[in-house]
Design a protein around this motif. Sequence first.
Motif, mmCIF file in Angstrom:
data_model
loop_
_atom_site.group_PDB
_atom_site.id
_atom_site.type_symbol
_atom_site.label_atom_id
_atom_site.label_comp_id
_atom_site.label_asym_id
_atom_site.label_seq_id
_atom_site.Cartn_x
_atom_site.Cartn_y
_atom_site.Cartn_z
ATOM 1 N N ASP A 117 5.794 -4.464 0.297
ATOM 2 C CA ASP A 117 4.632 -5.028 0.975
ATOM 3 C C ASP A 117 3.542 -3.968 0.999
ATOM 4 O O ASP A 117 3.642 -2.934 0.337
ATOM 5 C CB ASP A 117 4.989 -5.531 2.381
ATOM 6 C CG ASP A 117 5.460 -4.413 3.309
ATOM 7 O OD1 ASP A 117 5.471 -3.230 2.897
ATOM 8 O OD2 ASP A 117 5.818 -4.706 4.461
ATOM 9 N N HIS A 118 2.477 -4.211 1.763
ATOM 10 C CA HIS A 118 1.380 -3.256 1.871
ATOM 11 C C HIS A 118 1.010 -3.076 3.344
ATOM 12 O O HIS A 118 1.101 -4.023 4.131
ATOM 13 C CB HIS A 118 0.161 -3.738 1.089
ATOM 14 C CG HIS A 118 0.386 -3.738 -0.400
ATOM 15 N ND1 HIS A 118 0.138 -2.642 -1.188
ATOM 16 C CD2 HIS A 118 0.867 -4.706 -1.227
ATOM 17 C CE1 HIS A 118 0.434 -2.931 -2.445
ATOM 18 N NE2 HIS A 118 0.892 -4.171 -2.503
ATOM 19 N N ASN A 119 0.577 -1.863 3.680
ATOM 20 C CA ASN A 119 0.172 -1.584 5.060
ATOM 21 C C ASN A 119 -1.341 -1.705 5.232
ATOM 22 O O ASN A 119 -1.937 -1.059 6.082
ATOM 23 C CB ASN A 119 0.677 -0.214 5.514
ATOM 24 C CG ASN A 119 0.175 0.922 4.640
ATOM 25 O OD1 ASN A 119 -0.437 0.697 3.589
ATOM 26 N ND2 ASN A 119 0.424 2.144 5.075
ATOM 27 N N PRO A 141 6.315 -10.148 9.967
ATOM 28 C CA PRO A 141 6.428 -8.758 10.448
ATOM 29 C C PRO A 141 6.893 -8.675 11.894
ATOM 30 O O PRO A 141 7.412 -7.636 12.304
ATOM 31 C CB PRO A 141 5.008 -8.218 10.270
ATOM 32 C CG PRO A 141 4.122 -9.406 10.142
ATOM 33 C CD PRO A 141 4.947 -10.487 9.553
ATOM 34 N N PRO A 144 11.464 -8.860 11.774
ATOM 35 C CA PRO A 144 12.023 -8.186 10.596
ATOM 36 C C PRO A 144 13.486 -8.509 10.354
ATOM 37 O O PRO A 144 14.018 -8.198 9.284
ATOM 38 C CB PRO A 144 11.831 -6.703 10.931
ATOM 39 C CG PRO A 144 11.739 -6.640 12.420
ATOM 40 C CD PRO A 144 11.064 -7.913 12.832
ATOM 41 N N GLN A 167 1.621 -6.546 5.417
ATOM 42 C CA GLN A 167 3.008 -6.586 5.888
ATOM 43 C C GLN A 167 3.617 -7.984 5.867
ATOM 44 O O GLN A 167 4.737 -8.159 6.328
ATOM 45 C CB GLN A 167 3.125 -5.998 7.297
ATOM 46 C CG GLN A 167 2.944 -4.492 7.361
ATOM 47 C CD GLN A 167 3.460 -3.923 8.657
ATOM 48 O OE1 GLN A 167 3.148 -4.407 9.733
ATOM 49 N NE2 GLN A 167 4.276 -2.879 8.559
ATOM 50 N N ARG A 168 2.918 -8.953 5.317
ATOM 51 C CA ARG A 168 3.430 -10.329 5.296
ATOM 52 C C ARG A 168 3.803 -10.762 3.880
ATOM 53 O O ARG A 168 4.832 -11.415 3.681
ATOM 54 C CB ARG A 168 2.403 -11.285 5.900
ATOM 55 C CG ARG A 168 2.901 -12.700 6.070
ATOM 56 C CD ARG A 168 1.914 -13.539 6.858
ATOM 57 N NE ARG A 168 1.811 -13.108 8.249
ATOM 58 C CZ ARG A 168 2.624 -13.514 9.213
ATOM 59 N NH1 ARG A 168 3.622 -14.358 8.945
ATOM 60 N NH2 ARG A 168 2.468 -13.087 10.443
ATOM 61 N N ILE A 195 1.141 2.465 10.070
ATOM 62 C CA ILE A 195 1.725 1.168 9.716
ATOM 63 C C ILE A 195 2.632 1.391 8.516
ATOM 64 O O ILE A 195 2.203 1.922 7.494
ATOM 65 C CB ILE A 195 0.636 0.132 9.375
ATOM 66 C CG1 ILE A 195 -0.294 -0.090 10.574
ATOM 67 C CG2 ILE A 195 1.276 -1.190 8.963
ATOM 68 C CD1 ILE A 195 -1.464 -1.010 10.276
ATOM 69 N N ASP A 196 3.871 1.012 8.624
ATOM 70 C CA ASP A 196 4.829 1.266 7.559
ATOM 71 C C ASP A 196 4.603 0.331 6.377
ATOM 72 O O ASP A 196 4.338 -0.863 6.543
ATOM 73 C CB ASP A 196 6.263 1.082 8.069
ATOM 74 C CG ASP A 196 6.688 2.171 9.028
ATOM 75 O OD1 ASP A 196 6.109 3.278 8.950
ATOM 76 O OD2 ASP A 196 7.592 1.923 9.852
ATOM 77 N N GLN A 197 4.730 0.890 5.176
ATOM 78 C CA GLN A 197 4.845 0.098 3.956
ATOM 79 C C GLN A 197 6.294 0.160 3.527
ATOM 80 O O GLN A 197 6.898 1.234 3.497
ATOM 81 C CB GLN A 197 3.941 0.633 2.845
ATOM 82 C CG GLN A 197 4.015 -0.196 1.573
ATOM 83 C CD GLN A 197 3.216 0.391 0.425
ATOM 84 O OE1 GLN A 197 2.841 1.563 0.441
ATOM 85 N NE2 GLN A 197 2.951 -0.403 -0.597
ATOM 86 N N HIS A 198 6.876 -0.998 3.181
ATOM 87 C CA HIS A 198 8.311 -1.091 2.977
ATOM 88 C C HIS A 198 8.661 -1.396 1.527
ATOM 89 O O HIS A 198 7.915 -2.087 0.825
ATOM 90 C CB HIS A 198 8.904 -2.212 3.848
ATOM 91 C CG HIS A 198 8.562 -2.118 5.300
ATOM 92 N ND1 HIS A 198 7.465 -2.760 5.844
ATOM 93 C CD2 HIS A 198 9.157 -1.450 6.317
ATOM 94 C CE1 HIS A 198 7.410 -2.501 7.146
ATOM 95 N NE2 HIS A 198 8.414 -1.704 7.455
#
Length: 309
Positions: A117-119, A141, A144, A167-168, A195-198
């Motif tokens: 995803d992207h933050n 988000p 989770p 994040q979606r 903000i975390d990017q996963h």
Amino acid sequence: MTRSIDPGDGAAIGLDALIDTLETTAFHAHDEDSIAALGPLLARLGRNRGFLADLAIAELKSRCAGQSALNGYGAQSFLLHPANGRYLLRANFWPAADDAIVQASGPDPFAYGMAHDHNFPFLTYGYLGPGYRSDYWERDPARPDLPLRFTGRRQLLPGQVQLYRMQRDVHAQLPPEQFSVTLNILVIPPEQRWIDQHRFDPATGAVTGILSTSPAEGLVAIAAHLGGGNGVDLADQLARRHPHPRMRATARAALESAAAGVADSCRPDPAPPPDPAIPDISRADKGGATRSNPGRGPGDSVRSRDTSA
């Protein structure tokens, strides 16, 4: 799923015109509609078929001095306008699987096949080439624990505008059939660095890694280990009061590591294990020279045996 934006039919504009409009337009990372409203503006820049080539030629003539100084995204991205606290503009390059650069480096530098995803939210426009394909998932988000929901495989075609929601929207990009270029407006949330990017395992929906980091996470360890009382006090404040749980955990770990290091430095070194090549001196002194433990002669001390010739 990503949101398709009507690109409109406005006339082509230059990069300076886009920047001037963005500087006077209200939009926010947490207001999806305000970002979507910028889509036709990005498409108007995309209809300018010469601006990117002009910039690329000028950059090549300067041996990429401008990109080397300002671009923190690496060779895949061409920075069009640096981050200013609200937005960033860039062009992204997407080589085909059989292009020389992918053959040399593999797919990882381009994140091909990696579900992530992207933050930040961003708009993307298909500028050149057939465009990459992506497998898409959607996540909540706020939940989770729920699995990713697969929404299909689609291709970003030339002239299309898509909005990726922060994040979606989760996607794993696949190489295009031919070299392709996209134009992006990245909208920067004020709290982006926290903000975390996963990275995800799409089969299970599990988070397999955090792709975003903050320089402060390394600095707090230096402060705790080398900053004396001032550094320890600062790390303690961060551990107790920082708004982001990852930074609090990092600060706690830095304090624990620093405390353990201090304790270890005060502890005497353990005695080394006996070296079978060195005679037991105490036995030799007590029992005299024996066949298995002959008496020492000149130069036959422990020090002389440990010192290289």
